[in-house]
Design a protein around this motif. Structure first.
Motif, mmCIF file in Angstrom:
data_model
loop_
_atom_site.group_PDB
_atom_site.id
_atom_site.type_symbol
_atom_site.label_atom_id
_atom_site.label_comp_id
_atom_site.label_asym_id
_atom_site.label_seq_id
_atom_site.Cartn_x
_atom_site.Cartn_y
_atom_site.Cartn_z
ATOM 1 N N GLN A 8 9.442 15.691 0.523
ATOM 2 C CA GLN A 8 10.707 15.199 -0.030
ATOM 3 C C GLN A 8 10.566 14.878 -1.508
ATOM 4 O OE1 GLN A 8 11.104 12.018 2.868
ATOM 5 N NE2 GLN A 8 12.858 13.016 3.830
ATOM 6 N N LEU A 9 9.432 14.337 -1.889
ATOM 7 C CA LEU A 9 9.189 14.035 -3.298
ATOM 8 C C LEU A 9 9.150 15.316 -4.118
ATOM 9 C CD1 LEU A 9 8.769 11.565 -5.084
ATOM 10 C CD2 LEU A 9 6.310 11.750 -4.657
ATOM 11 N N ASP A 10 8.520 16.336 -3.585
ATOM 12 C CA ASP A 10 8.480 17.632 -4.272
ATOM 13 C C ASP A 10 9.887 18.207 -4.431
ATOM 14 O OD1 ASP A 10 5.731 17.636 -4.637
ATOM 15 O OD2 ASP A 10 5.330 18.750 -2.788
ATOM 16 N N ARG A 11 10.702 18.085 -3.385
ATOM 17 C CA ARG A 11 12.074 18.590 -3.467
ATOM 18 C C ARG A 11 12.877 17.854 -4.536
ATOM 19 N NH1 ARG A 11 15.125 18.461 2.030
ATOM 20 N NH2 ARG A 11 16.815 19.064 0.586
ATOM 21 N N ALA A 39 4.492 9.113 -10.333
ATOM 22 C CA ALA A 39 3.912 9.145 -11.683
ATOM 23 C C ALA A 39 3.400 10.534 -12.046
ATOM 24 C CB ALA A 39 2.795 8.116 -11.787
ATOM 25 N N VAL A 40 2.702 11.177 -11.124
ATOM 26 C CA VAL A 40 2.157 12.513 -11.385
ATOM 27 C C VAL A 40 3.283 13.504 -11.669
ATOM 28 C CG1 VAL A 40 0.940 14.458 -10.343
ATOM 29 C CG2 VAL A 40 0.053 12.138 -10.062
ATOM 30 N N ARG A 41 4.305 13.469 -10.844
ATOM 31 C CA ARG A 41 5.411 14.431 -10.995
ATOM 32 C C ARG A 41 6.280 14.098 -12.202
ATOM 33 N NH1 ARG A 41 3.707 13.757 -6.047
ATOM 34 N NH2 ARG A 41 3.702 15.463 -4.521
ATOM 35 N N LEU A 42 6.441 12.815 -12.518
ATOM 36 C CA LEU A 42 7.234 12.437 -13.688
ATOM 37 C C LEU A 42 6.551 12.909 -14.967
ATOM 38 C CD1 LEU A 42 9.759 10.884 -14.672
ATOM 39 C CD2 LEU A 42 8.316 8.835 -14.813
ATOM 40 N N ALA A 43 5.238 12.815 -15.006
ATOM 41 C CA ALA A 43 4.492 13.293 -16.183
ATOM 42 C C ALA A 43 4.677 14.795 -16.374
ATOM 43 C CB ALA A 43 3.017 12.948 -16.029
ATOM 44 N N GLN A 44 4.717 15.539 -15.275
ATOM 45 C CA GLN A 44 4.941 16.981 -15.365
ATOM 46 C C GLN A 44 6.365 17.279 -15.828
ATOM 47 O OE1 GLN A 44 3.955 18.059 -11.337
ATOM 48 N NE2 GLN A 44 1.760 18.291 -11.773
ATOM 49 N N GLY A 99 0.825 -1.207 0.000
ATOM 50 C CA GLY A 99 0.000 0.000 0.000
ATOM 51 C C GLY A 99 0.856 1.253 0.000
ATOM 52 N N ARG A 100 1.911 1.262 0.811
ATOM 53 C CA ARG A 100 2.825 2.408 0.826
ATOM 54 C C ARG A 100 3.516 2.565 -0.518
ATOM 55 N NH1 ARG A 100 3.881 0.693 6.322
ATOM 56 N NH2 ARG A 100 5.772 -0.450 5.775
ATOM 57 N N ILE A 101 3.892 1.432 -1.107
ATOM 58 C CA ILE A 101 4.534 1.464 -2.420
ATOM 59 C C ILE A 101 3.602 2.059 -3.470
ATOM 60 C CG2 ILE A 101 5.320 -0.047 -4.298
ATOM 61 C CD1 ILE A 101 6.548 -1.851 -2.100
ATOM 62 N N ALA A 102 2.343 1.670 -3.444
ATOM 63 C CA ALA A 102 1.377 2.169 -4.426
ATOM 64 C C ALA A 102 1.198 3.679 -4.302
ATOM 65 C CB ALA A 102 0.046 1.449 -4.250
ATOM 66 N N VAL A 103 1.118 4.182 -3.062
ATOM 67 C CA VAL A 103 0.964 5.625 -2.849
ATOM 68 C C VAL A 103 2.188 6.369 -3.373
ATOM 69 C CG1 VAL A 103 0.820 7.426 -1.083
ATOM 70 C CG2 VAL A 103 -0.610 5.386 -0.893
ATOM 71 N N ARG A 117 10.101 7.024 -17.910
ATOM 72 C CA ARG A 117 9.666 5.652 -17.721
ATOM 73 C C ARG A 117 9.601 5.343 -16.224
ATOM 74 N NH1 ARG A 117 14.613 6.656 -19.803
ATOM 75 N NH2 ARG A 117 16.436 5.452 -19.126
ATOM 76 N N GLN A 118 8.687 4.454 -15.898
ATOM 77 C CA GLN A 118 8.472 4.130 -14.493
ATOM 78 C C GLN A 118 8.001 2.704 -14.361
ATOM 79 O OE1 GLN A 118 5.494 6.536 -12.533
ATOM 80 N NE2 GLN A 118 5.759 5.535 -10.565
ATOM 81 N N LEU A 119 8.465 2.050 -13.315
ATOM 82 C CA LEU A 119 7.997 0.719 -12.948
ATOM 83 C C LEU A 119 7.964 0.684 -11.432
ATOM 84 C CD1 LEU A 119 7.181 -2.107 -14.023
ATOM 85 C CD2 LEU A 119 9.579 -2.782 -13.753
ATOM 86 N N GLY A 120 6.781 0.664 -10.854
ATOM 87 C CA GLY A 120 6.656 0.722 -9.417
ATOM 88 C C GLY A 120 7.228 2.025 -8.887
ATOM 89 N N THR A 121 8.151 1.947 -7.941
ATOM 90 C CA THR A 121 8.763 3.154 -7.388
ATOM 91 C C THR A 121 10.071 3.507 -8.082
ATOM 92 O OG1 THR A 121 9.922 1.892 -5.670
ATOM 93 C CG2 THR A 121 7.723 2.718 -5.126
ATOM 94 N N ILE A 122 10.401 2.822 -9.159
ATOM 95 C CA ILE A 122 11.590 3.145 -9.957
ATOM 96 C C ILE A 122 11.161 4.069 -11.090
ATOM 97 C CG2 ILE A 122 13.494 2.248 -11.332
ATOM 98 C CD1 ILE A 122 12.986 -0.491 -10.017
ATOM 99 N N ALA A 123 11.797 5.223 -11.184
ATOM 100 C CA ALA A 123 11.496 6.167 -12.262
ATOM 101 C C ALA A 123 12.799 6.619 -12.896
ATOM 102 C CB ALA A 123 10.723 7.361 -11.740
ATOM 103 N N ALA A 124 12.778 6.845 -14.204
ATOM 104 C CA ALA A 124 13.964 7.311 -14.915
ATOM 105 C C ALA A 124 13.540 8.241 -16.036
ATOM 106 C CB ALA A 124 14.762 6.128 -15.473
#
Length: 429
Positions: free
Chosen positions: A410-413, A339-344, A329-333, A355-362
């Motif tokens: 932290q995610l925003d930063r 995902a939202v921030r990567l799209a921006q 559940g924490r991983i999904a959140v 690209r993203q898979l779970g909590t891995i983003a590049a």
């Protein structure tokens, strides 16, 4: 005073700053100079629940006062038994029934992979001794793979400047092309043809290649790869060193493809990232091929710290966290927030190929001279350090792999720093 320490993947001749970390908590690293860093790559992909997790730290402290280390050749201890049963219970299954049945401990991802290779070759060697099969020794690998820095692991990884000095020590392998978009069938056709030549095994990083550039491929391709191997009697080895423990959105990446490998290597997050431990998990036929009254047929592999009791206690605590808490559940959140921030960020003109898979983003930074050995990655590392963030780009590929406790601020930063990096270093239209 110059430090006598020789750091990994560090060119000391460049005199780059090497910050001293004095403590850590959650996703935050505290520096000797009073500053802090957000650990956005889980300290090389190992820290899952956060640094110094209280349950894991308590388990380590308790075990250290009772049994610290024990020779594991013909001796055992409760933490190792508990972790082995937990791994088998959690591992990918076929129709709810466990196929992975035996756990061999080691101490790192590289050694877990070495063990997997030795198991595979030992399997075919022993079947040949019994007249049940022809001996097989060829290994199939996927293009752009990385499996570690020991000799066998380097042999089955991508070749380049990072292992050129040791080329005389590396053994030959057959390489299957990466299933890039539009090239999935070409990959599968090449694997089919290679498997028809009766190799011993095919090893793959399931769903995403890590050090090769965070390259993602579809789950159905992994499903088809495993099916091809099974059809030809080729052992299928899953290197889940990076991908396990929720990184891809499921406990193990193979679960998304409905794949149960013959051999699976796990490490990194097995202890929540607190202390080194690794395991290679095999099916009964692999174990049984080494089972004999003949001591010459035993599996000749070990290290002094195999199944270290303190490390196994940490792993047992990690498994308990997975069983008792809503980690997925924490991983999904966290994945949704990324995902939202990567799209921006993908709208920024200096970035491409998000690209993203779970909590891995590049995402790739479009910059001049962006090769692996250019000075772009060091300059980016220094820039992110100034921003209070630990990131370690792969050439011009900037990736995130944070612990699951990362909060919204932290995610925003993190993404503000990525945007600033695009502004400073990217090619602008």
């Amino acid at each position: 005073m110059t430090s006598p320490v020789w750091h990994p993947f560090t060119q000391h001749g460049l005199n780059e700053p090497i910050p001293q970390v004095v403590r850590a908590q959650g996703a935050t690293l505290h520096l000797a100079d009073g500053g802090t860093l957000i650990d956005a790559i889980s300290s090389w992909w190992v820290t899952t629940h956060g640094h110094c997790h209280p349950r894991i730290a308590a388990a380590i402290a308790d075990q250290a006062g009772r049994l610290d280390q024990l020779i594991f050749a013909a001796y055992t201890h409760a933490p190792a038994e508990a972790v082995a049963r937990g791994l088998i219970d959690m591992a990918p299954r076929t129709n709810g029934q466990p196929e992975l049945a035996h756990v061999f401990y080691s101490d790192s991802g590289s050694t877990a992979v070495e063990v997997a290779l030795k198991m595979a070759l030992g399997y075919w060697h022993n079947l040949a001794l019994d007249g049940l099969a022809q001996a097989r020794s060829r290994i199939l690998v996927l293009e752009h793979s990385y499996h570690g820095d020991t000799i066998g692991a380097m042999s089955i990884g991508e070749r380049g400047v990072y292992n050129a000095a040791w080329q005389p020590l590396l053994f030959d392998v057959d390489t299957i092309p990466f299933p890039a978009p539009g090239r999935e069938q070409a990959c599968l056709d090449a694997l089919e043809a290679a498997c028809a030549q009766h190799p011993a095994a095919f090893i793959v990083e399931p769903l995403i290649l890590g050090a090769g550039g965070m390259l993602i491929y579809p789950a159905h391709v992994l499903t088809d790869m495993a099916a091809i191997c099974r059809r030809h009697g080729v052992l299928f080895i899953a290197d889940e060193v990076m991908t396990a423990w929720g990184r891809t959105g499921t406990l193990f990446a193979c679960q998304q493809a409905g794949v149960v490998p013959d051999i699976m290597a796990v490490a990194k997050g097995i202890t929540g990232g607190a202390i080194p431990l690794a395991a290679t998990i095999a099916t009964a036929p692999i174990f049984d091929a080494h089972l004999s009254t003949d001591r010459a047929r035993l599996f000749y592999h070990s290290s002094s710290y195999t199944a270290n009791a303190i490390a196994c206690a940490a792993a047992a605590a990690n498994i308990a966290i997975w069983r008792e808490e809503d980690v997925l559940g924490r991983i999904a959140v966290l994945a949704d927030g990324i995902a939202v921030r990567l799209a921006q960020l993908a709208l920024h003109p200096a970035f491409s190929n998000p690209r993203q898979l779970g909590t891995i983003a590049a995402i790739d930074l479009d910059a001049p001279d962006a090769g692996y050995l250019s000075d772009l990655a060091p300059r980016l590392r220094a820039f992110f350090l100034e921003q209070g963030i630990l990131l370690r780009p792969l050439g011009n590929t900037i990736y995130l792999m944070p612990p699951y406790c990362l909060d919204t601020d932290q995610l925003d930063r993190l993404f503000a720093a990525l945007t600033a990096a695009g502004d400073r270093f990217g090619v602008q239209p």
